[in-house]
Structures are given as C-alpha cells and as structure tokens.
Write a protein that holds these residues in place. Sequence first.
Motif, short mmCIF file in Angstrom:
data_model
loop_
_atom_site.label_atom_id
_atom_site.label_comp_id
_atom_site.label_asym_id
_atom_site.label_seq_id
_atom_site.Cartn_x
_atom_site.Cartn_y
_atom_site.Cartn_z
N ILE A 99 0.84 -1.21 0.00
CA ILE A 99 0.00 0.00 0.00
C ILE A 99 0.87 1.26 0.00
O ILE A 99 0.61 2.21 -0.74
CB ILE A 99 -0.97 0.01 1.21
CG1 ILE A 99 -1.86 -1.23 1.22
CG2 ILE A 99 -1.85 1.26 1.16
CD1 ILE A 99 -2.74 -1.35 2.46
N ILE A 100 1.92 1.26 0.83
CA ILE A 100 2.78 2.45 0.88
C ILE A 100 3.44 2.67 -0.47
O ILE A 100 3.46 3.78 -1.01
CB ILE A 100 3.84 2.35 2.01
CG1 ILE A 100 3.15 2.30 3.38
CG2 ILE A 100 4.82 3.52 1.95
CD1 ILE A 100 4.08 2.05 4.55
N CYS A 101 3.95 1.59 -1.05
CA CYS A 101 4.63 1.72 -2.35
C CYS A 101 3.63 2.14 -3.44
O CYS A 101 3.92 3.02 -4.25
CB CYS A 101 5.29 0.40 -2.71
SG CYS A 101 6.39 0.55 -4.13
N GLY A 102 2.45 1.54 -3.43
CA GLY A 102 1.43 1.88 -4.43
C GLY A 102 1.04 3.34 -4.39
O GLY A 102 0.74 3.95 -5.42
N ASN A 103 1.04 3.91 -3.19
CA ASN A 103 0.68 5.31 -3.05
C ASN A 103 1.87 6.25 -3.29
O ASN A 103 1.69 7.45 -3.45
CB ASN A 103 0.09 5.57 -1.66
CG ASN A 103 -1.36 5.12 -1.57
OD1 ASN A 103 -2.27 5.86 -1.89
ND2 ASN A 103 -1.57 3.86 -1.17
N THR A 104 3.08 5.67 -3.28
CA THR A 104 4.27 6.49 -3.46
C THR A 104 4.68 6.62 -4.93
O THR A 104 5.11 7.68 -5.37
CB THR A 104 5.46 5.87 -2.67
OG1 THR A 104 5.14 5.90 -1.28
CG2 THR A 104 6.75 6.64 -2.90
N VAL A 105 4.54 5.53 -5.69
CA VAL A 105 5.09 5.54 -7.07
C VAL A 105 4.50 6.61 -8.00
O VAL A 105 5.20 7.01 -8.94
CB VAL A 105 5.04 4.14 -7.74
CG1 VAL A 105 6.00 3.19 -7.06
CG2 VAL A 105 3.63 3.58 -7.77
N PRO A 106 3.26 7.08 -7.77
CA PRO A 106 2.81 8.17 -8.66
C PRO A 106 3.73 9.40 -8.61
O PRO A 106 3.72 10.22 -9.53
CB PRO A 106 1.41 8.52 -8.13
CG PRO A 106 0.94 7.26 -7.51
CD PRO A 106 2.17 6.64 -6.90
N MET A 107 4.55 9.51 -7.55
CA MET A 107 5.51 10.62 -7.48
C MET A 107 6.48 10.57 -8.66
O MET A 107 7.03 11.59 -9.07
CB MET A 107 6.32 10.55 -6.18
CG MET A 107 5.52 10.93 -4.95
SD MET A 107 6.39 10.57 -3.41
CE MET A 107 7.78 11.64 -3.52
N PHE A 108 6.71 9.37 -9.19
CA PHE A 108 7.64 9.21 -10.31
C PHE A 108 6.95 9.34 -11.67
O PHE A 108 7.61 9.45 -12.69
CB PHE A 108 8.31 7.84 -10.27
CG PHE A 108 9.15 7.62 -9.04
CD1 PHE A 108 10.27 8.39 -8.82
CD2 PHE A 108 8.80 6.66 -8.12
CE1 PHE A 108 11.05 8.20 -7.70
CE2 PHE A 108 9.57 6.45 -7.00
CZ PHE A 108 10.70 7.22 -6.78
N ALA A 109 5.63 9.24 -11.66
CA ALA A 109 4.90 9.18 -12.93
C ALA A 109 4.68 10.58 -13.48
O ALA A 109 3.99 11.39 -12.88
CB ALA A 109 3.57 8.48 -12.72
N LYS A 110 5.30 10.83 -14.60
CA LYS A 110 5.14 12.14 -15.25
C LYS A 110 4.59 11.89 -16.66
O LYS A 110 4.86 10.86 -17.27
CB LYS A 110 6.49 12.86 -15.36
CG LYS A 110 7.12 13.19 -14.01
CD LYS A 110 6.58 14.49 -13.45
CE LYS A 110 7.24 14.97 -12.21
NZ LYS A 110 7.50 14.10 -11.14
N ASP A 111 3.85 12.86 -17.18
CA ASP A 111 3.33 12.77 -18.55
C ASP A 111 2.58 11.47 -18.78
O ASP A 111 2.76 10.79 -19.81
CB ASP A 111 4.47 12.89 -19.58
CG ASP A 111 5.26 14.18 -19.36
OD1 ASP A 111 4.62 15.18 -19.01
OD2 ASP A 111 6.48 14.15 -19.54
N GLU A 112 1.76 11.09 -17.83
CA GLU A 112 0.90 9.90 -17.97
C GLU A 112 1.68 8.58 -17.98
O GLU A 112 1.13 7.54 -18.30
CB GLU A 112 0.01 9.98 -19.21
CG GLU A 112 -1.15 10.98 -19.06
CD GLU A 112 -2.08 10.69 -17.90
OE1 GLU A 112 -2.64 9.58 -17.84
OE2 GLU A 112 -2.23 11.56 -17.03
#
Lengths: 157, 134
Positions: A99-112
């Motif tokens: 859960i922590i990782c799943g909520n953290t990785v969007p920090m890396f997601a840029k431009d979809e």
Amino acid sequence: MVKNMDNNDVNRIRDIALNVFEVTCYMFPLEEWEIEDAEDFDQPDGSVRSIVHFEGAAKGGMVISPSNHLLEAIAANMLGVEEATDPEKEGALCEIANIICGNTVPMFAKDENICYIRPPRIAKADEITDEIFKDMKSDKLQVLLDEGIADITIYYS
Amino acid sequence: MEPVNILIVDDCPVVRLIIRKTLQLCPVEIENITEAANGDEGWEMVKSHDFDLVIADLNMPVMSGTEMIAKIRIDPTFNDVSILTVSAESNNSRIGLLSRLTEGFVHKPFSPEYLRDKILKVLEKQTIISDDTK
C-alpha cells in the motif's frame, strides 16, 4: 531520467506511510513531545523486511523494515487478534509495503507514464537490498509510531 | 435481497481475512464466501461457481486482477457478476479504465467501514438492476 528526491519528497513518503499505518493498523505518529520516548523503543534490526519492486515510469523498489514490536502490532491490529502467527505477520507487513509503495510511485509518474508495482515479498535473511538495487539512487526515512519504529528505504532510477 | 455468493481474490491471506471480516459487518445474508489467491485461481472459480460479487486485488502474481477482470468482462456468461476492485493503484487513467469494467473501486488504505459501504452500494445497485430486468 528520474530526478533526485528532495526533503519534500521524502516528507511526502513519510506522510503517506503514516496515513497507511493510521488507516490500516490504527497506529498514530508520535507527537513532538513523545519523540524522546522513541529512544526507549527497539530499533528495526532488519530481521523481517518486505521488498516491493516497481518499474515503468521509474524502476526501483521499496524496503520496509519494522521493529519487532511494530511487526507484531501491525498484524495484530490488522487482524484484530491478540497474537498473530509468523506467516500472518509477514503477510501483514507485505500488505503494508504494497500500500505504501502503491501510493508512493505516482511521485515518479510524469506525462501519464505509469509505474507498475510487483507483488511484495519478504527478503531472505542474508539478502542485501543495497546489492539488489545497486547503481540506483536511494533515500531512507524512519517513521515513529506509538507502536514502534519502521525504516523505509526507497531505491529508484 | 437474496443471499449472496462472494469471491475474494487477493494473494495476501491477511487481506482476504480482513475482507471476510468486513463482509460480516454487512447487513446482508451471505450464502458463501470463496477465496482465491491470484487472478488465475479466481478466473477458474468464476467459471465453476455462481458468484454475485467478486472482490479483487489488482497486483497479484501468476495472473493480475486486471487480466482476470478482462476475462470476466469479455465473456457474456458473467454479465451478472459484479466486480469491486480493492487496490493501492493510484494512477488515475488506470483507475478510470477499471471503472468502466467494474462496479466500484476501493483505494487502499481503506477503513473497514468504507469497504463495507462500497460493498453494500454495489450489492444494492445489482439488486435494483436485476429487479428491473425481471
């Protein structure tokens, strides 16, 4: 190329982790005046660690290592039992890491671009996570909860 | 509401137990709760049982929840099966895509009360729809 994390990013991950522990395990962050009590807490010794790999927009992983008391409390609180079995403790820790990782990785997601996380697992006793993720950037943080301490390391490239 | 049959698909036994306990908080008559540890097991269960609701994780080994959901939705035999996904997935476009294939999405972390309310909402909606088609 993923940019280096700054203090704000690390604090964001800490906030995510604290929220996950609060909602999922009914644990609360230590207040400022309680932090010196944390010196009496047992420190995470790395004997039980959960690893979650991710790839896509960024590649890397997250490693969560709780203190022994925290590990017991995570499982007991999640399941509503007095004492959890070892497999239950490991399963509960893996779920928290997921859960922590799943909520953290969007920090890396840029431009979809999307980050895909892999199912979490428990690290082998002799597994050196710095070796698994060698040549990657890493940041470490600690979360202080009323039930104990967890070390979180995030590796990324 | 008729007694319902529910399938829980999650690779983590602890999560399956939490969901099972949450289902006990729901004021609905449950005929059976079945469990599967990955999408492949879940898909086999769906083919061999008659479920009203599938509660599925996405991030699982062997076969992901997304793949299992696609298989269920492609086959018109399972048009009556409602699907609720429970996941830490945080990408809005993926959540949007899933919402077109499922009846609900519960983002982790969740409280048992929130999950209970979502389950009830899906079951109530399903009852209304099946009553309308009678």
